[in-house]
Write a protein that holds these residues in place. Structure first.
Motif, mmCIF file in Angstrom:
data_model
loop_
_atom_site.group_PDB
_atom_site.id
_atom_site.type_symbol
_atom_site.label_atom_id
_atom_site.label_comp_id
_atom_site.label_asym_id
_atom_site.label_seq_id
_atom_site.Cartn_x
_atom_site.Cartn_y
_atom_site.Cartn_z
ATOM 1 N N UNK A 1 49.625 3.849 49.404
ATOM 2 C CA UNK A 1 50.538 2.929 50.081
ATOM 3 C C UNK A 1 50.537 1.605 49.339
ATOM 4 N N UNK A 2 51.682 0.927 49.345
ATOM 5 C CA UNK A 2 51.750 -0.376 48.682
ATOM 6 C C UNK A 2 53.150 -0.697 48.234
ATOM 7 N N UNK A 3 53.233 -1.579 47.253
ATOM 8 C CA UNK A 3 54.525 -2.029 46.734
ATOM 9 C C UNK A 3 54.852 -1.303 45.441
ATOM 10 N N UNK B 1 50.574 -0.490 61.304
ATOM 11 C CA UNK B 1 50.717 0.941 61.603
ATOM 12 C C UNK B 1 50.138 1.832 60.514
ATOM 13 N N UNK B 2 49.746 1.234 59.383
ATOM 14 C CA UNK B 2 49.345 2.060 58.241
ATOM 15 C C UNK B 2 48.145 2.967 58.534
ATOM 16 N N UNK B 3 47.044 2.459 59.104
ATOM 17 C CA UNK B 3 45.909 3.373 59.328
ATOM 18 C C UNK B 3 46.279 4.598 60.163
ATOM 19 N N UNK C 1 40.567 -7.181 54.094
ATOM 20 C CA UNK C 1 40.155 -6.131 55.023
ATOM 21 C C UNK C 1 41.142 -5.985 56.173
ATOM 22 N N UNK C 2 41.123 -4.802 56.766
ATOM 23 C CA UNK C 2 42.012 -4.469 57.880
ATOM 24 C C UNK C 2 41.261 -4.576 59.207
ATOM 25 N N UNK D 1 42.734 -0.293 54.319
ATOM 26 C CA UNK D 1 43.547 0.581 55.162
ATOM 27 C C UNK D 1 43.042 2.023 55.069
ATOM 28 N N UNK D 2 42.677 2.454 53.855
ATOM 29 C CA UNK D 2 42.152 3.808 53.688
ATOM 30 C C UNK D 2 40.863 3.992 54.493
#
Length: 380
Positions: free
Chosen positions: A204-206, A266-268, A183-184, A298-299
């Protein structure tokens, strides 16, 4: 009285490893933290021992491979070049708690702990981490099983990313694993506006082979023109080959864009302007089937609707909280059908539900699991 000394080992680039960074944010509350991993000193660390780049975390030396092939698993436990480097780096040092991230370093953690309690954060289901790769299945999977069977019963605490994976550890190894999700941290972000004539998808991801991002691109290519997709991808350790193959697969109409990755924290904020966060991972192995990744949370913090396949951990949360759409299967046709007719009003509803669930699905509950473990171990 000196502060407790805590060692966190993660043979990853910790400074960009979202799960370990969140773990560190809690560990740092309890004393002096020494980290061991690749890359520069991460936030939350008081002292960092930087493993030289290029040192393998597996026994990928001629002698190590021979030991794996001959099933001399006990002899192969500490054969990885990175493990050998760590043993020398911490020789003679004592720690009050050792936090071991992932199965491949369980023997290493046991060796450096010197009797101190070990918290093993297993992340996912280690015995089948990469069993879709033949060499891993033949050589490495038996070592992962051996490490879990030998060392997990010696650990003072064990965590993993989801309840179903925890049950696998209980059934195979007879150990109790607590759930600490990916969780974020809670973010106070607005619910973004939704256009009536456009649907902005994001992932988002690898860019890692096996994540089947080709499927995501093919789905968007088959959807009506009102759908677009932005990808924030971290290149894999393959020189960027897989990422380049994805860019070549994208449709020529510009509806699929590849953007520079952003730091985890910073993703959110970056994702907040989109409509739906997407992730469709076919169940090619156990970890794929039971995935509940960082990006899902994050979503939620970005106040997005969510579109996933019937992966049980993600599907459960999506349906329980009314966060989005769960496709009935993983074929491009099935996923495309799940999205083709979504309306702006449905997306607005999913985003409002994400806002309502943001506290419950934040890192606050999972951080408390870590605090309970560390408090208990230090008290004991």
């Amino acid at each position: 009285m000196p502060a407790p000394s805590l060692l966190v080992i993660s043979l990853s680039p910790i400074h960009r490893d979202a799960r370990v960074l969140r773990q560190l944010s809690v560990v740092a509350e309890f004393g002096h933290v020494t980290t061991i991993g690749y890359g520069p000193k991460p936030e939350g660390s008081d002292e960092h021992l930087q493993v030289p780049d290029g040192l393998s975390t597996l026994p990928q030396t001629p002698l190590g491979i021979a030991k794996l092939a001959l099933r001399r698993l006990r002899a192969a436990e500490l054969e990885a070049p990175a493990s050998q480097w760590v043993l020398k780096a911490v020789k003679g040092r004592r720690f009050d708690i050792v936090v071991a991230n992932e199965a491949r370093i369980l023997a290493l953690a046991d060796a450096v702990a010197g009797g101190a309690p070990i918290w093993a954060d297993m992340h996912e289901w280690a015995p089948e981490e990469r069993t879709h790769i033949l060499s891993w299945r033949l050589l490495v999977a038996p070592l992962m099983d051996h490490l879990c069977r030998t060392y997990l019963p010696r650990c003072a605490a064990i965590t993993t990313v989801g309840d179903r994976i925890g049950e696998l550890y209980r059934s195979r190894y007879g150990v109790e694993a607590r759930t600490m999700r990916n969780s974020s941290p809670y973010r106070d972000l607005p619910v973004g506006e939704v256009a009536d004539d456009a649907v902005r998808l994001v992932h988002s991801g690898a860019a890692v082979q096996g994540r089947n991002l080709e499927l995501t691109i093919d789905v968007v290519s088959a959807l009506p023109e009102r759908f677009s997709l932005d990808l924030y991808l971290v290149p894999a350790n393959d020189g960027g080959r897989y990422l380049r193959s994805l860019t070549e697969r994208a449709p020529a109409d510009g509806r699929v864009r590849f953007l520079d990755p952003v730091p985890p924290m910073m993703l959110p904020d970056t994702l907040n302007g989109y409509d739906l966060g997407v992730f469709w991972l076919p169940p090619v192995h156990t970890n794929g089937r039971l995935t509940l990744p960082n990006k899902y949370f994050d979503y939620v913090q970005a106040r997005l609707g969510i579109a996933v396949g019937p992966s049980p951990e993600m599907a459960d949360l999506t349906e329980r909280h009314g966060l989005g759409v769960v496709a009935e299967g993983f074929s491009p046709e099935t996923i495309t059908a799940s999205l083709r007719d979504v309306t702006a009003e449905e997306i607005r509803s999913w985003k409002r539900h994400a806002d309502s669930a943001a506290h419950e699905l934040s890192f606050a509950a999972d951080a408390q699991v870590a605090r309970d473990i560390l408090g208990t171990l230090l008290a004991g």
